[in-house]
Design a protein around this motif. Structure first.
Motif, short mmCIF file in Angstrom:
data_model
loop_
_atom_site.label_atom_id
_atom_site.label_comp_id
_atom_site.label_asym_id
_atom_site.label_seq_id
_atom_site.Cartn_x
_atom_site.Cartn_y
_atom_site.Cartn_z
N TYR A 20 -2.58 1.37 -3.48
CA TYR A 20 -1.77 2.01 -2.45
C TYR A 20 -1.05 0.93 -1.65
O TYR A 20 -1.67 -0.07 -1.25
CB TYR A 20 -2.63 2.85 -1.50
CG TYR A 20 -2.78 4.29 -1.98
CD1 TYR A 20 -1.76 5.22 -1.77
CD2 TYR A 20 -3.92 4.71 -2.66
CE1 TYR A 20 -1.87 6.53 -2.21
CE2 TYR A 20 -4.04 6.02 -3.11
CZ TYR A 20 -3.01 6.92 -2.88
OH TYR A 20 -3.11 8.21 -3.33
N VAL A 21 0.24 1.12 -1.45
CA VAL A 21 1.05 0.18 -0.67
C VAL A 21 1.72 0.95 0.46
O VAL A 21 2.26 2.04 0.23
CB VAL A 21 2.14 -0.48 -1.57
CG1 VAL A 21 3.06 -1.35 -0.72
CG2 VAL A 21 1.49 -1.30 -2.67
N TYR A 22 1.67 0.41 1.66
CA TYR A 22 2.29 1.04 2.83
C TYR A 22 3.29 0.09 3.48
O TYR A 22 3.15 -1.12 3.37
CB TYR A 22 1.23 1.44 3.87
CG TYR A 22 0.06 2.21 3.28
CD1 TYR A 22 0.24 3.49 2.75
CD2 TYR A 22 -1.21 1.64 3.22
CE1 TYR A 22 -0.84 4.17 2.19
CE2 TYR A 22 -2.29 2.33 2.68
CZ TYR A 22 -2.10 3.58 2.15
OH TYR A 22 -3.16 4.26 1.60
N HIS A 23 4.22 0.68 4.21
CA HIS A 23 5.29 -0.10 4.83
C HIS A 23 5.29 0.18 6.33
O HIS A 23 5.64 1.28 6.76
CB HIS A 23 6.63 0.32 4.19
CG HIS A 23 7.78 -0.50 4.61
ND1 HIS A 23 8.95 0.04 5.07
CD2 HIS A 23 7.95 -1.85 4.63
CE1 HIS A 23 9.80 -0.93 5.36
NE2 HIS A 23 9.22 -2.08 5.10
N ALA A 270 6.04 6.25 4.01
CA ALA A 270 5.71 4.82 4.09
C ALA A 270 4.78 4.39 2.96
O ALA A 270 4.51 3.20 2.81
CB ALA A 270 5.04 4.52 5.43
N GLY A 271 4.32 5.34 2.13
CA GLY A 271 3.28 5.00 1.15
C GLY A 271 3.70 5.18 -0.30
O GLY A 271 4.48 6.08 -0.65
N TYR A 272 3.16 4.30 -1.15
CA TYR A 272 3.37 4.35 -2.61
C TYR A 272 2.01 4.24 -3.28
O TYR A 272 1.16 3.49 -2.81
CB TYR A 272 4.20 3.15 -3.09
CG TYR A 272 5.48 2.94 -2.35
CD1 TYR A 272 6.70 3.32 -2.90
CD2 TYR A 272 5.48 2.34 -1.09
CE1 TYR A 272 7.89 3.12 -2.22
CE2 TYR A 272 6.67 2.14 -0.39
CZ TYR A 272 7.87 2.53 -0.96
OH TYR A 272 9.04 2.34 -0.28
N THR A 354 6.25 8.69 -1.63
CA THR A 354 5.85 9.60 -0.54
C THR A 354 4.35 9.90 -0.61
O THR A 354 3.90 11.03 -0.45
CB THR A 354 6.66 10.93 -0.60
OG1 THR A 354 7.92 10.67 -1.21
CG2 THR A 354 6.93 11.49 0.78
N ALA A 355 3.59 8.84 -0.86
CA ALA A 355 2.15 9.01 -1.10
C ALA A 355 1.29 8.54 0.08
O ALA A 355 0.08 8.45 -0.03
CB ALA A 355 1.75 8.26 -2.36
N GLY A 356 1.95 8.25 1.23
CA GLY A 356 1.19 7.69 2.34
C GLY A 356 0.27 8.69 3.02
O GLY A 356 -0.78 8.32 3.54
N ALA A 357 0.66 9.97 3.03
CA ALA A 357 -0.13 10.97 3.74
C ALA A 357 -1.00 11.75 2.77
O ALA A 357 -0.50 12.26 1.76
CB ALA A 357 0.78 11.93 4.51
N TYR A 358 -2.29 11.86 3.07
CA TYR A 358 -3.23 12.64 2.26
C TYR A 358 -3.29 12.14 0.82
O TYR A 358 -3.53 12.91 -0.10
CB TYR A 358 -2.88 14.14 2.32
CG TYR A 358 -2.66 14.64 3.72
CD1 TYR A 358 -3.73 14.84 4.58
CD2 TYR A 358 -1.37 14.90 4.21
CE1 TYR A 358 -3.53 15.27 5.89
CE2 TYR A 358 -1.17 15.33 5.51
CZ TYR A 358 -2.24 15.51 6.35
OH TYR A 358 -2.04 15.94 7.63
N ARG A 371 -12.24 3.79 -5.85
CA ARG A 371 -11.00 4.02 -5.10
C ARG A 371 -10.13 2.75 -5.13
O ARG A 371 -10.66 1.63 -5.20
CB ARG A 371 -11.32 4.38 -3.65
CG ARG A 371 -11.91 5.75 -3.48
CD ARG A 371 -12.17 5.99 -1.99
NE ARG A 371 -12.82 7.27 -1.77
CZ ARG A 371 -14.11 7.50 -1.95
NH1 ARG A 371 -14.90 6.55 -2.38
NH2 ARG A 371 -14.61 8.69 -1.72
N PRO A 372 -8.81 2.96 -5.04
CA PRO A 372 -7.89 1.81 -5.11
C PRO A 372 -7.98 0.91 -3.87
O PRO A 372 -8.53 1.30 -2.86
CB PRO A 372 -6.51 2.47 -5.13
CG PRO A 372 -6.71 3.90 -5.31
CD PRO A 372 -8.11 4.23 -4.90
N ALA A 373 -7.39 -0.27 -4.00
CA ALA A 373 -7.17 -1.12 -2.83
C ALA A 373 -5.96 -0.60 -2.07
O ALA A 373 -5.19 0.21 -2.58
CB ALA A 373 -6.94 -2.56 -3.29
#
Ligand code: LLP
Length: 400
Positions: A20-23, A270-272, A354-358, A371-373
């Motif tokens: 998971y990557v966030y911005h 903000a999420g991928y 669009t994977a930042g939420a939930y 679970r991923p990093a």
């Protein structure tokens, strides 16, 4: 404004996949849009932590001046850990034991109660000594789909509006300091009219309860998931709320505050989720693309039939081809059933947008897969904010 393709590829090479990557700057931008749109109102925003609780994200949200909405006592404790103070924390739970509410009160946070049963216990314990909010079920159908709609007549959430007399009786009998009337009608609300309907109802109720100073309209602001979707029109909501509040003030001389609890609006875009293509399986009907993640890491497509854009980061110029993108879990865990992507090869890196939420927040270790990093990009720099789980993490609670 987002993380670039090169940065995503670099992050995957550095930290591995699934990842998971966030911005951070995207979260900042979204918060600023809320602040700008509602600048004429006495508005406060409480980030719905349930969307993504990583402490680094919570700290970033706090640094923006945003408050926080917590759905459990542990989220409240995470909020304190991230540096929020009690007056910035709102606790909005449902179907909880009264003990949890008592703990929230002992921590000094704002409390919104979801049932007459718990409100009565609250009244017997604290009477008017601690301000309280109630969640109302307004009987409004709203939100992206019925699984994420929470204000309708069949919903478990809130005190049904038709029971308002019983609410009045409790408030009067115990001299409750009813400060907040709250609704949250659903997630992915695209129509400003839904908020207007909610405000109208809550203002009517506020007329019955002179101690009310806050209307909390919850979260649910729609953000685009599909390429053809649009964000909700914040300006239209702000304008309508402003008008309703001004009319109310003119009639009653009461100046109310408005609170919102955005989750997706702040962190979804903000999420991928990054995944590597493990297997290609051409068949007579379609070619399956197997990836090194599954519904254990992003359950939204299977749970809600949610759409997430997918891009092929490592073969962006490949010939458009239609695939079924599937996970590696022993379930039918399709991410997308007939999705056209630039030609996909084994080893390619895919990004779910669009994977930042939930996303991470609803992940599990099903099939004993870890679970991923998680990585946060801030000022162009990636920072590991959660290491990948290991088999030891899966075993840590087991007694053998
Ligand atoms: N406030 C309350 C009381 C809520 O229950 C929720 C979400 C929010 C605020 C934030 O809603 P948002 O702004 O994020 O739409 N897991 C589902 C969404 C469930 C939302 C639960 N409550 C999904 O992935 O679509």
């Amino acid at each position: 404004m987002s993380v670039s393709k090169e940065e995503l590829i670099h992050a995957a090479a550095t930290y591995g996949t699934p990842l998971y990557v966030y911005h951070a700057e995207s979260i900042t931008r979204q918060y600023q849009k809320l602040m700008d749109a509602f600048s004429q109102l006495n508005a406060r925003f409480f980030y719905a932590a349930k969307a993504l609780t990583n402490l680094s994200i919570l700290r970033h949200v706090r640094s923006l001046g945003c408050s926080i909405d917590c759905s459990s006592i542990n989220e409240v404790k995470l909020a304190f850990k991230a540096g929020f103070s009690a007056d910035q924390i709102l606790y909005t739970s449902n179907s909880v034991s009264f003990e949890e509410i008592r703990e929230a009160v002992s921590l000094g946070v704002s409390v919104t109660i979801d049932s007459l049963s718990n409100l009565e216990k609250f009244a017997k314990t604290y009477a008017g000594s601690y301000p309280v909010g109630v969640r109302i079920r307004p009987n409004i159908m709203a939100g992206g789909n019925t699984k994420i709609s929470t204000g309708h007549v069949g919903s478990k959430f809130g005190i049904p509006v038709e029971q308002v007399e019983a609410l009045q009786q409790l408030v009067q009998a115990y001299g409750l300091q009813l400060r907040t009337l709250h609704i949250h009608t659903g997630s992915e609300i695209s129509e400003a009219a839904v908020f207007v309907q909610g405000v109208t109802l809550l203002l009517e109720l506020a007329g019955l309860f002179p101690s009310v100073t806050v209307l909390d309209l919850g979260g649910g602001f729609k953000v685009p998931y599909r390429p053809d979707e649009k964000e909700i029109d914040l300006a239209a909501i702000a304008k309508a709320v402003e008008k309703s509040f001004t009319d109310f003030k003119n009639k009653t001389d009461r100046q109310l505050e408005v609170w919102f609890e955005p989750g997706k609006y702040l962190v979804a875009q903000a999420g991928y989720l990054l995944a590597t293509v493990t297997v290609l399986k051409p068949t007579d009907t379609i070619c399956f693309v197997g990836v090194d993640t599954g519904l254990n890491h992003l359950i939204r497509p299977m749970f809600y039939e949610a759409y997430h854009s997918i891009s092929n980061l490592t073969n962006a110029e490949g010939a458009p081809t239609t695939y079924q993108i599937t996970g590696n879990i022993c379930e039918t865990d399709d991410f997308a059933q007939a999705r056209t992507l630039p030609e996909v090869r084994e080893g390619d890196l895919l990004a779910f947008h669009t994977a930042g939420a939930y996303g991470f927040e609803m992940s599990s270790s099903y099939n004993a897969r870890v679970r991923p990093a998680e990585v946060l990009f801030k000022d162009g720099q990636p920072q590991l904010i959660r290491r990948r789980e290991s088999l030891d993490d899966l075993l840590i609670q087991q007694i053998n």
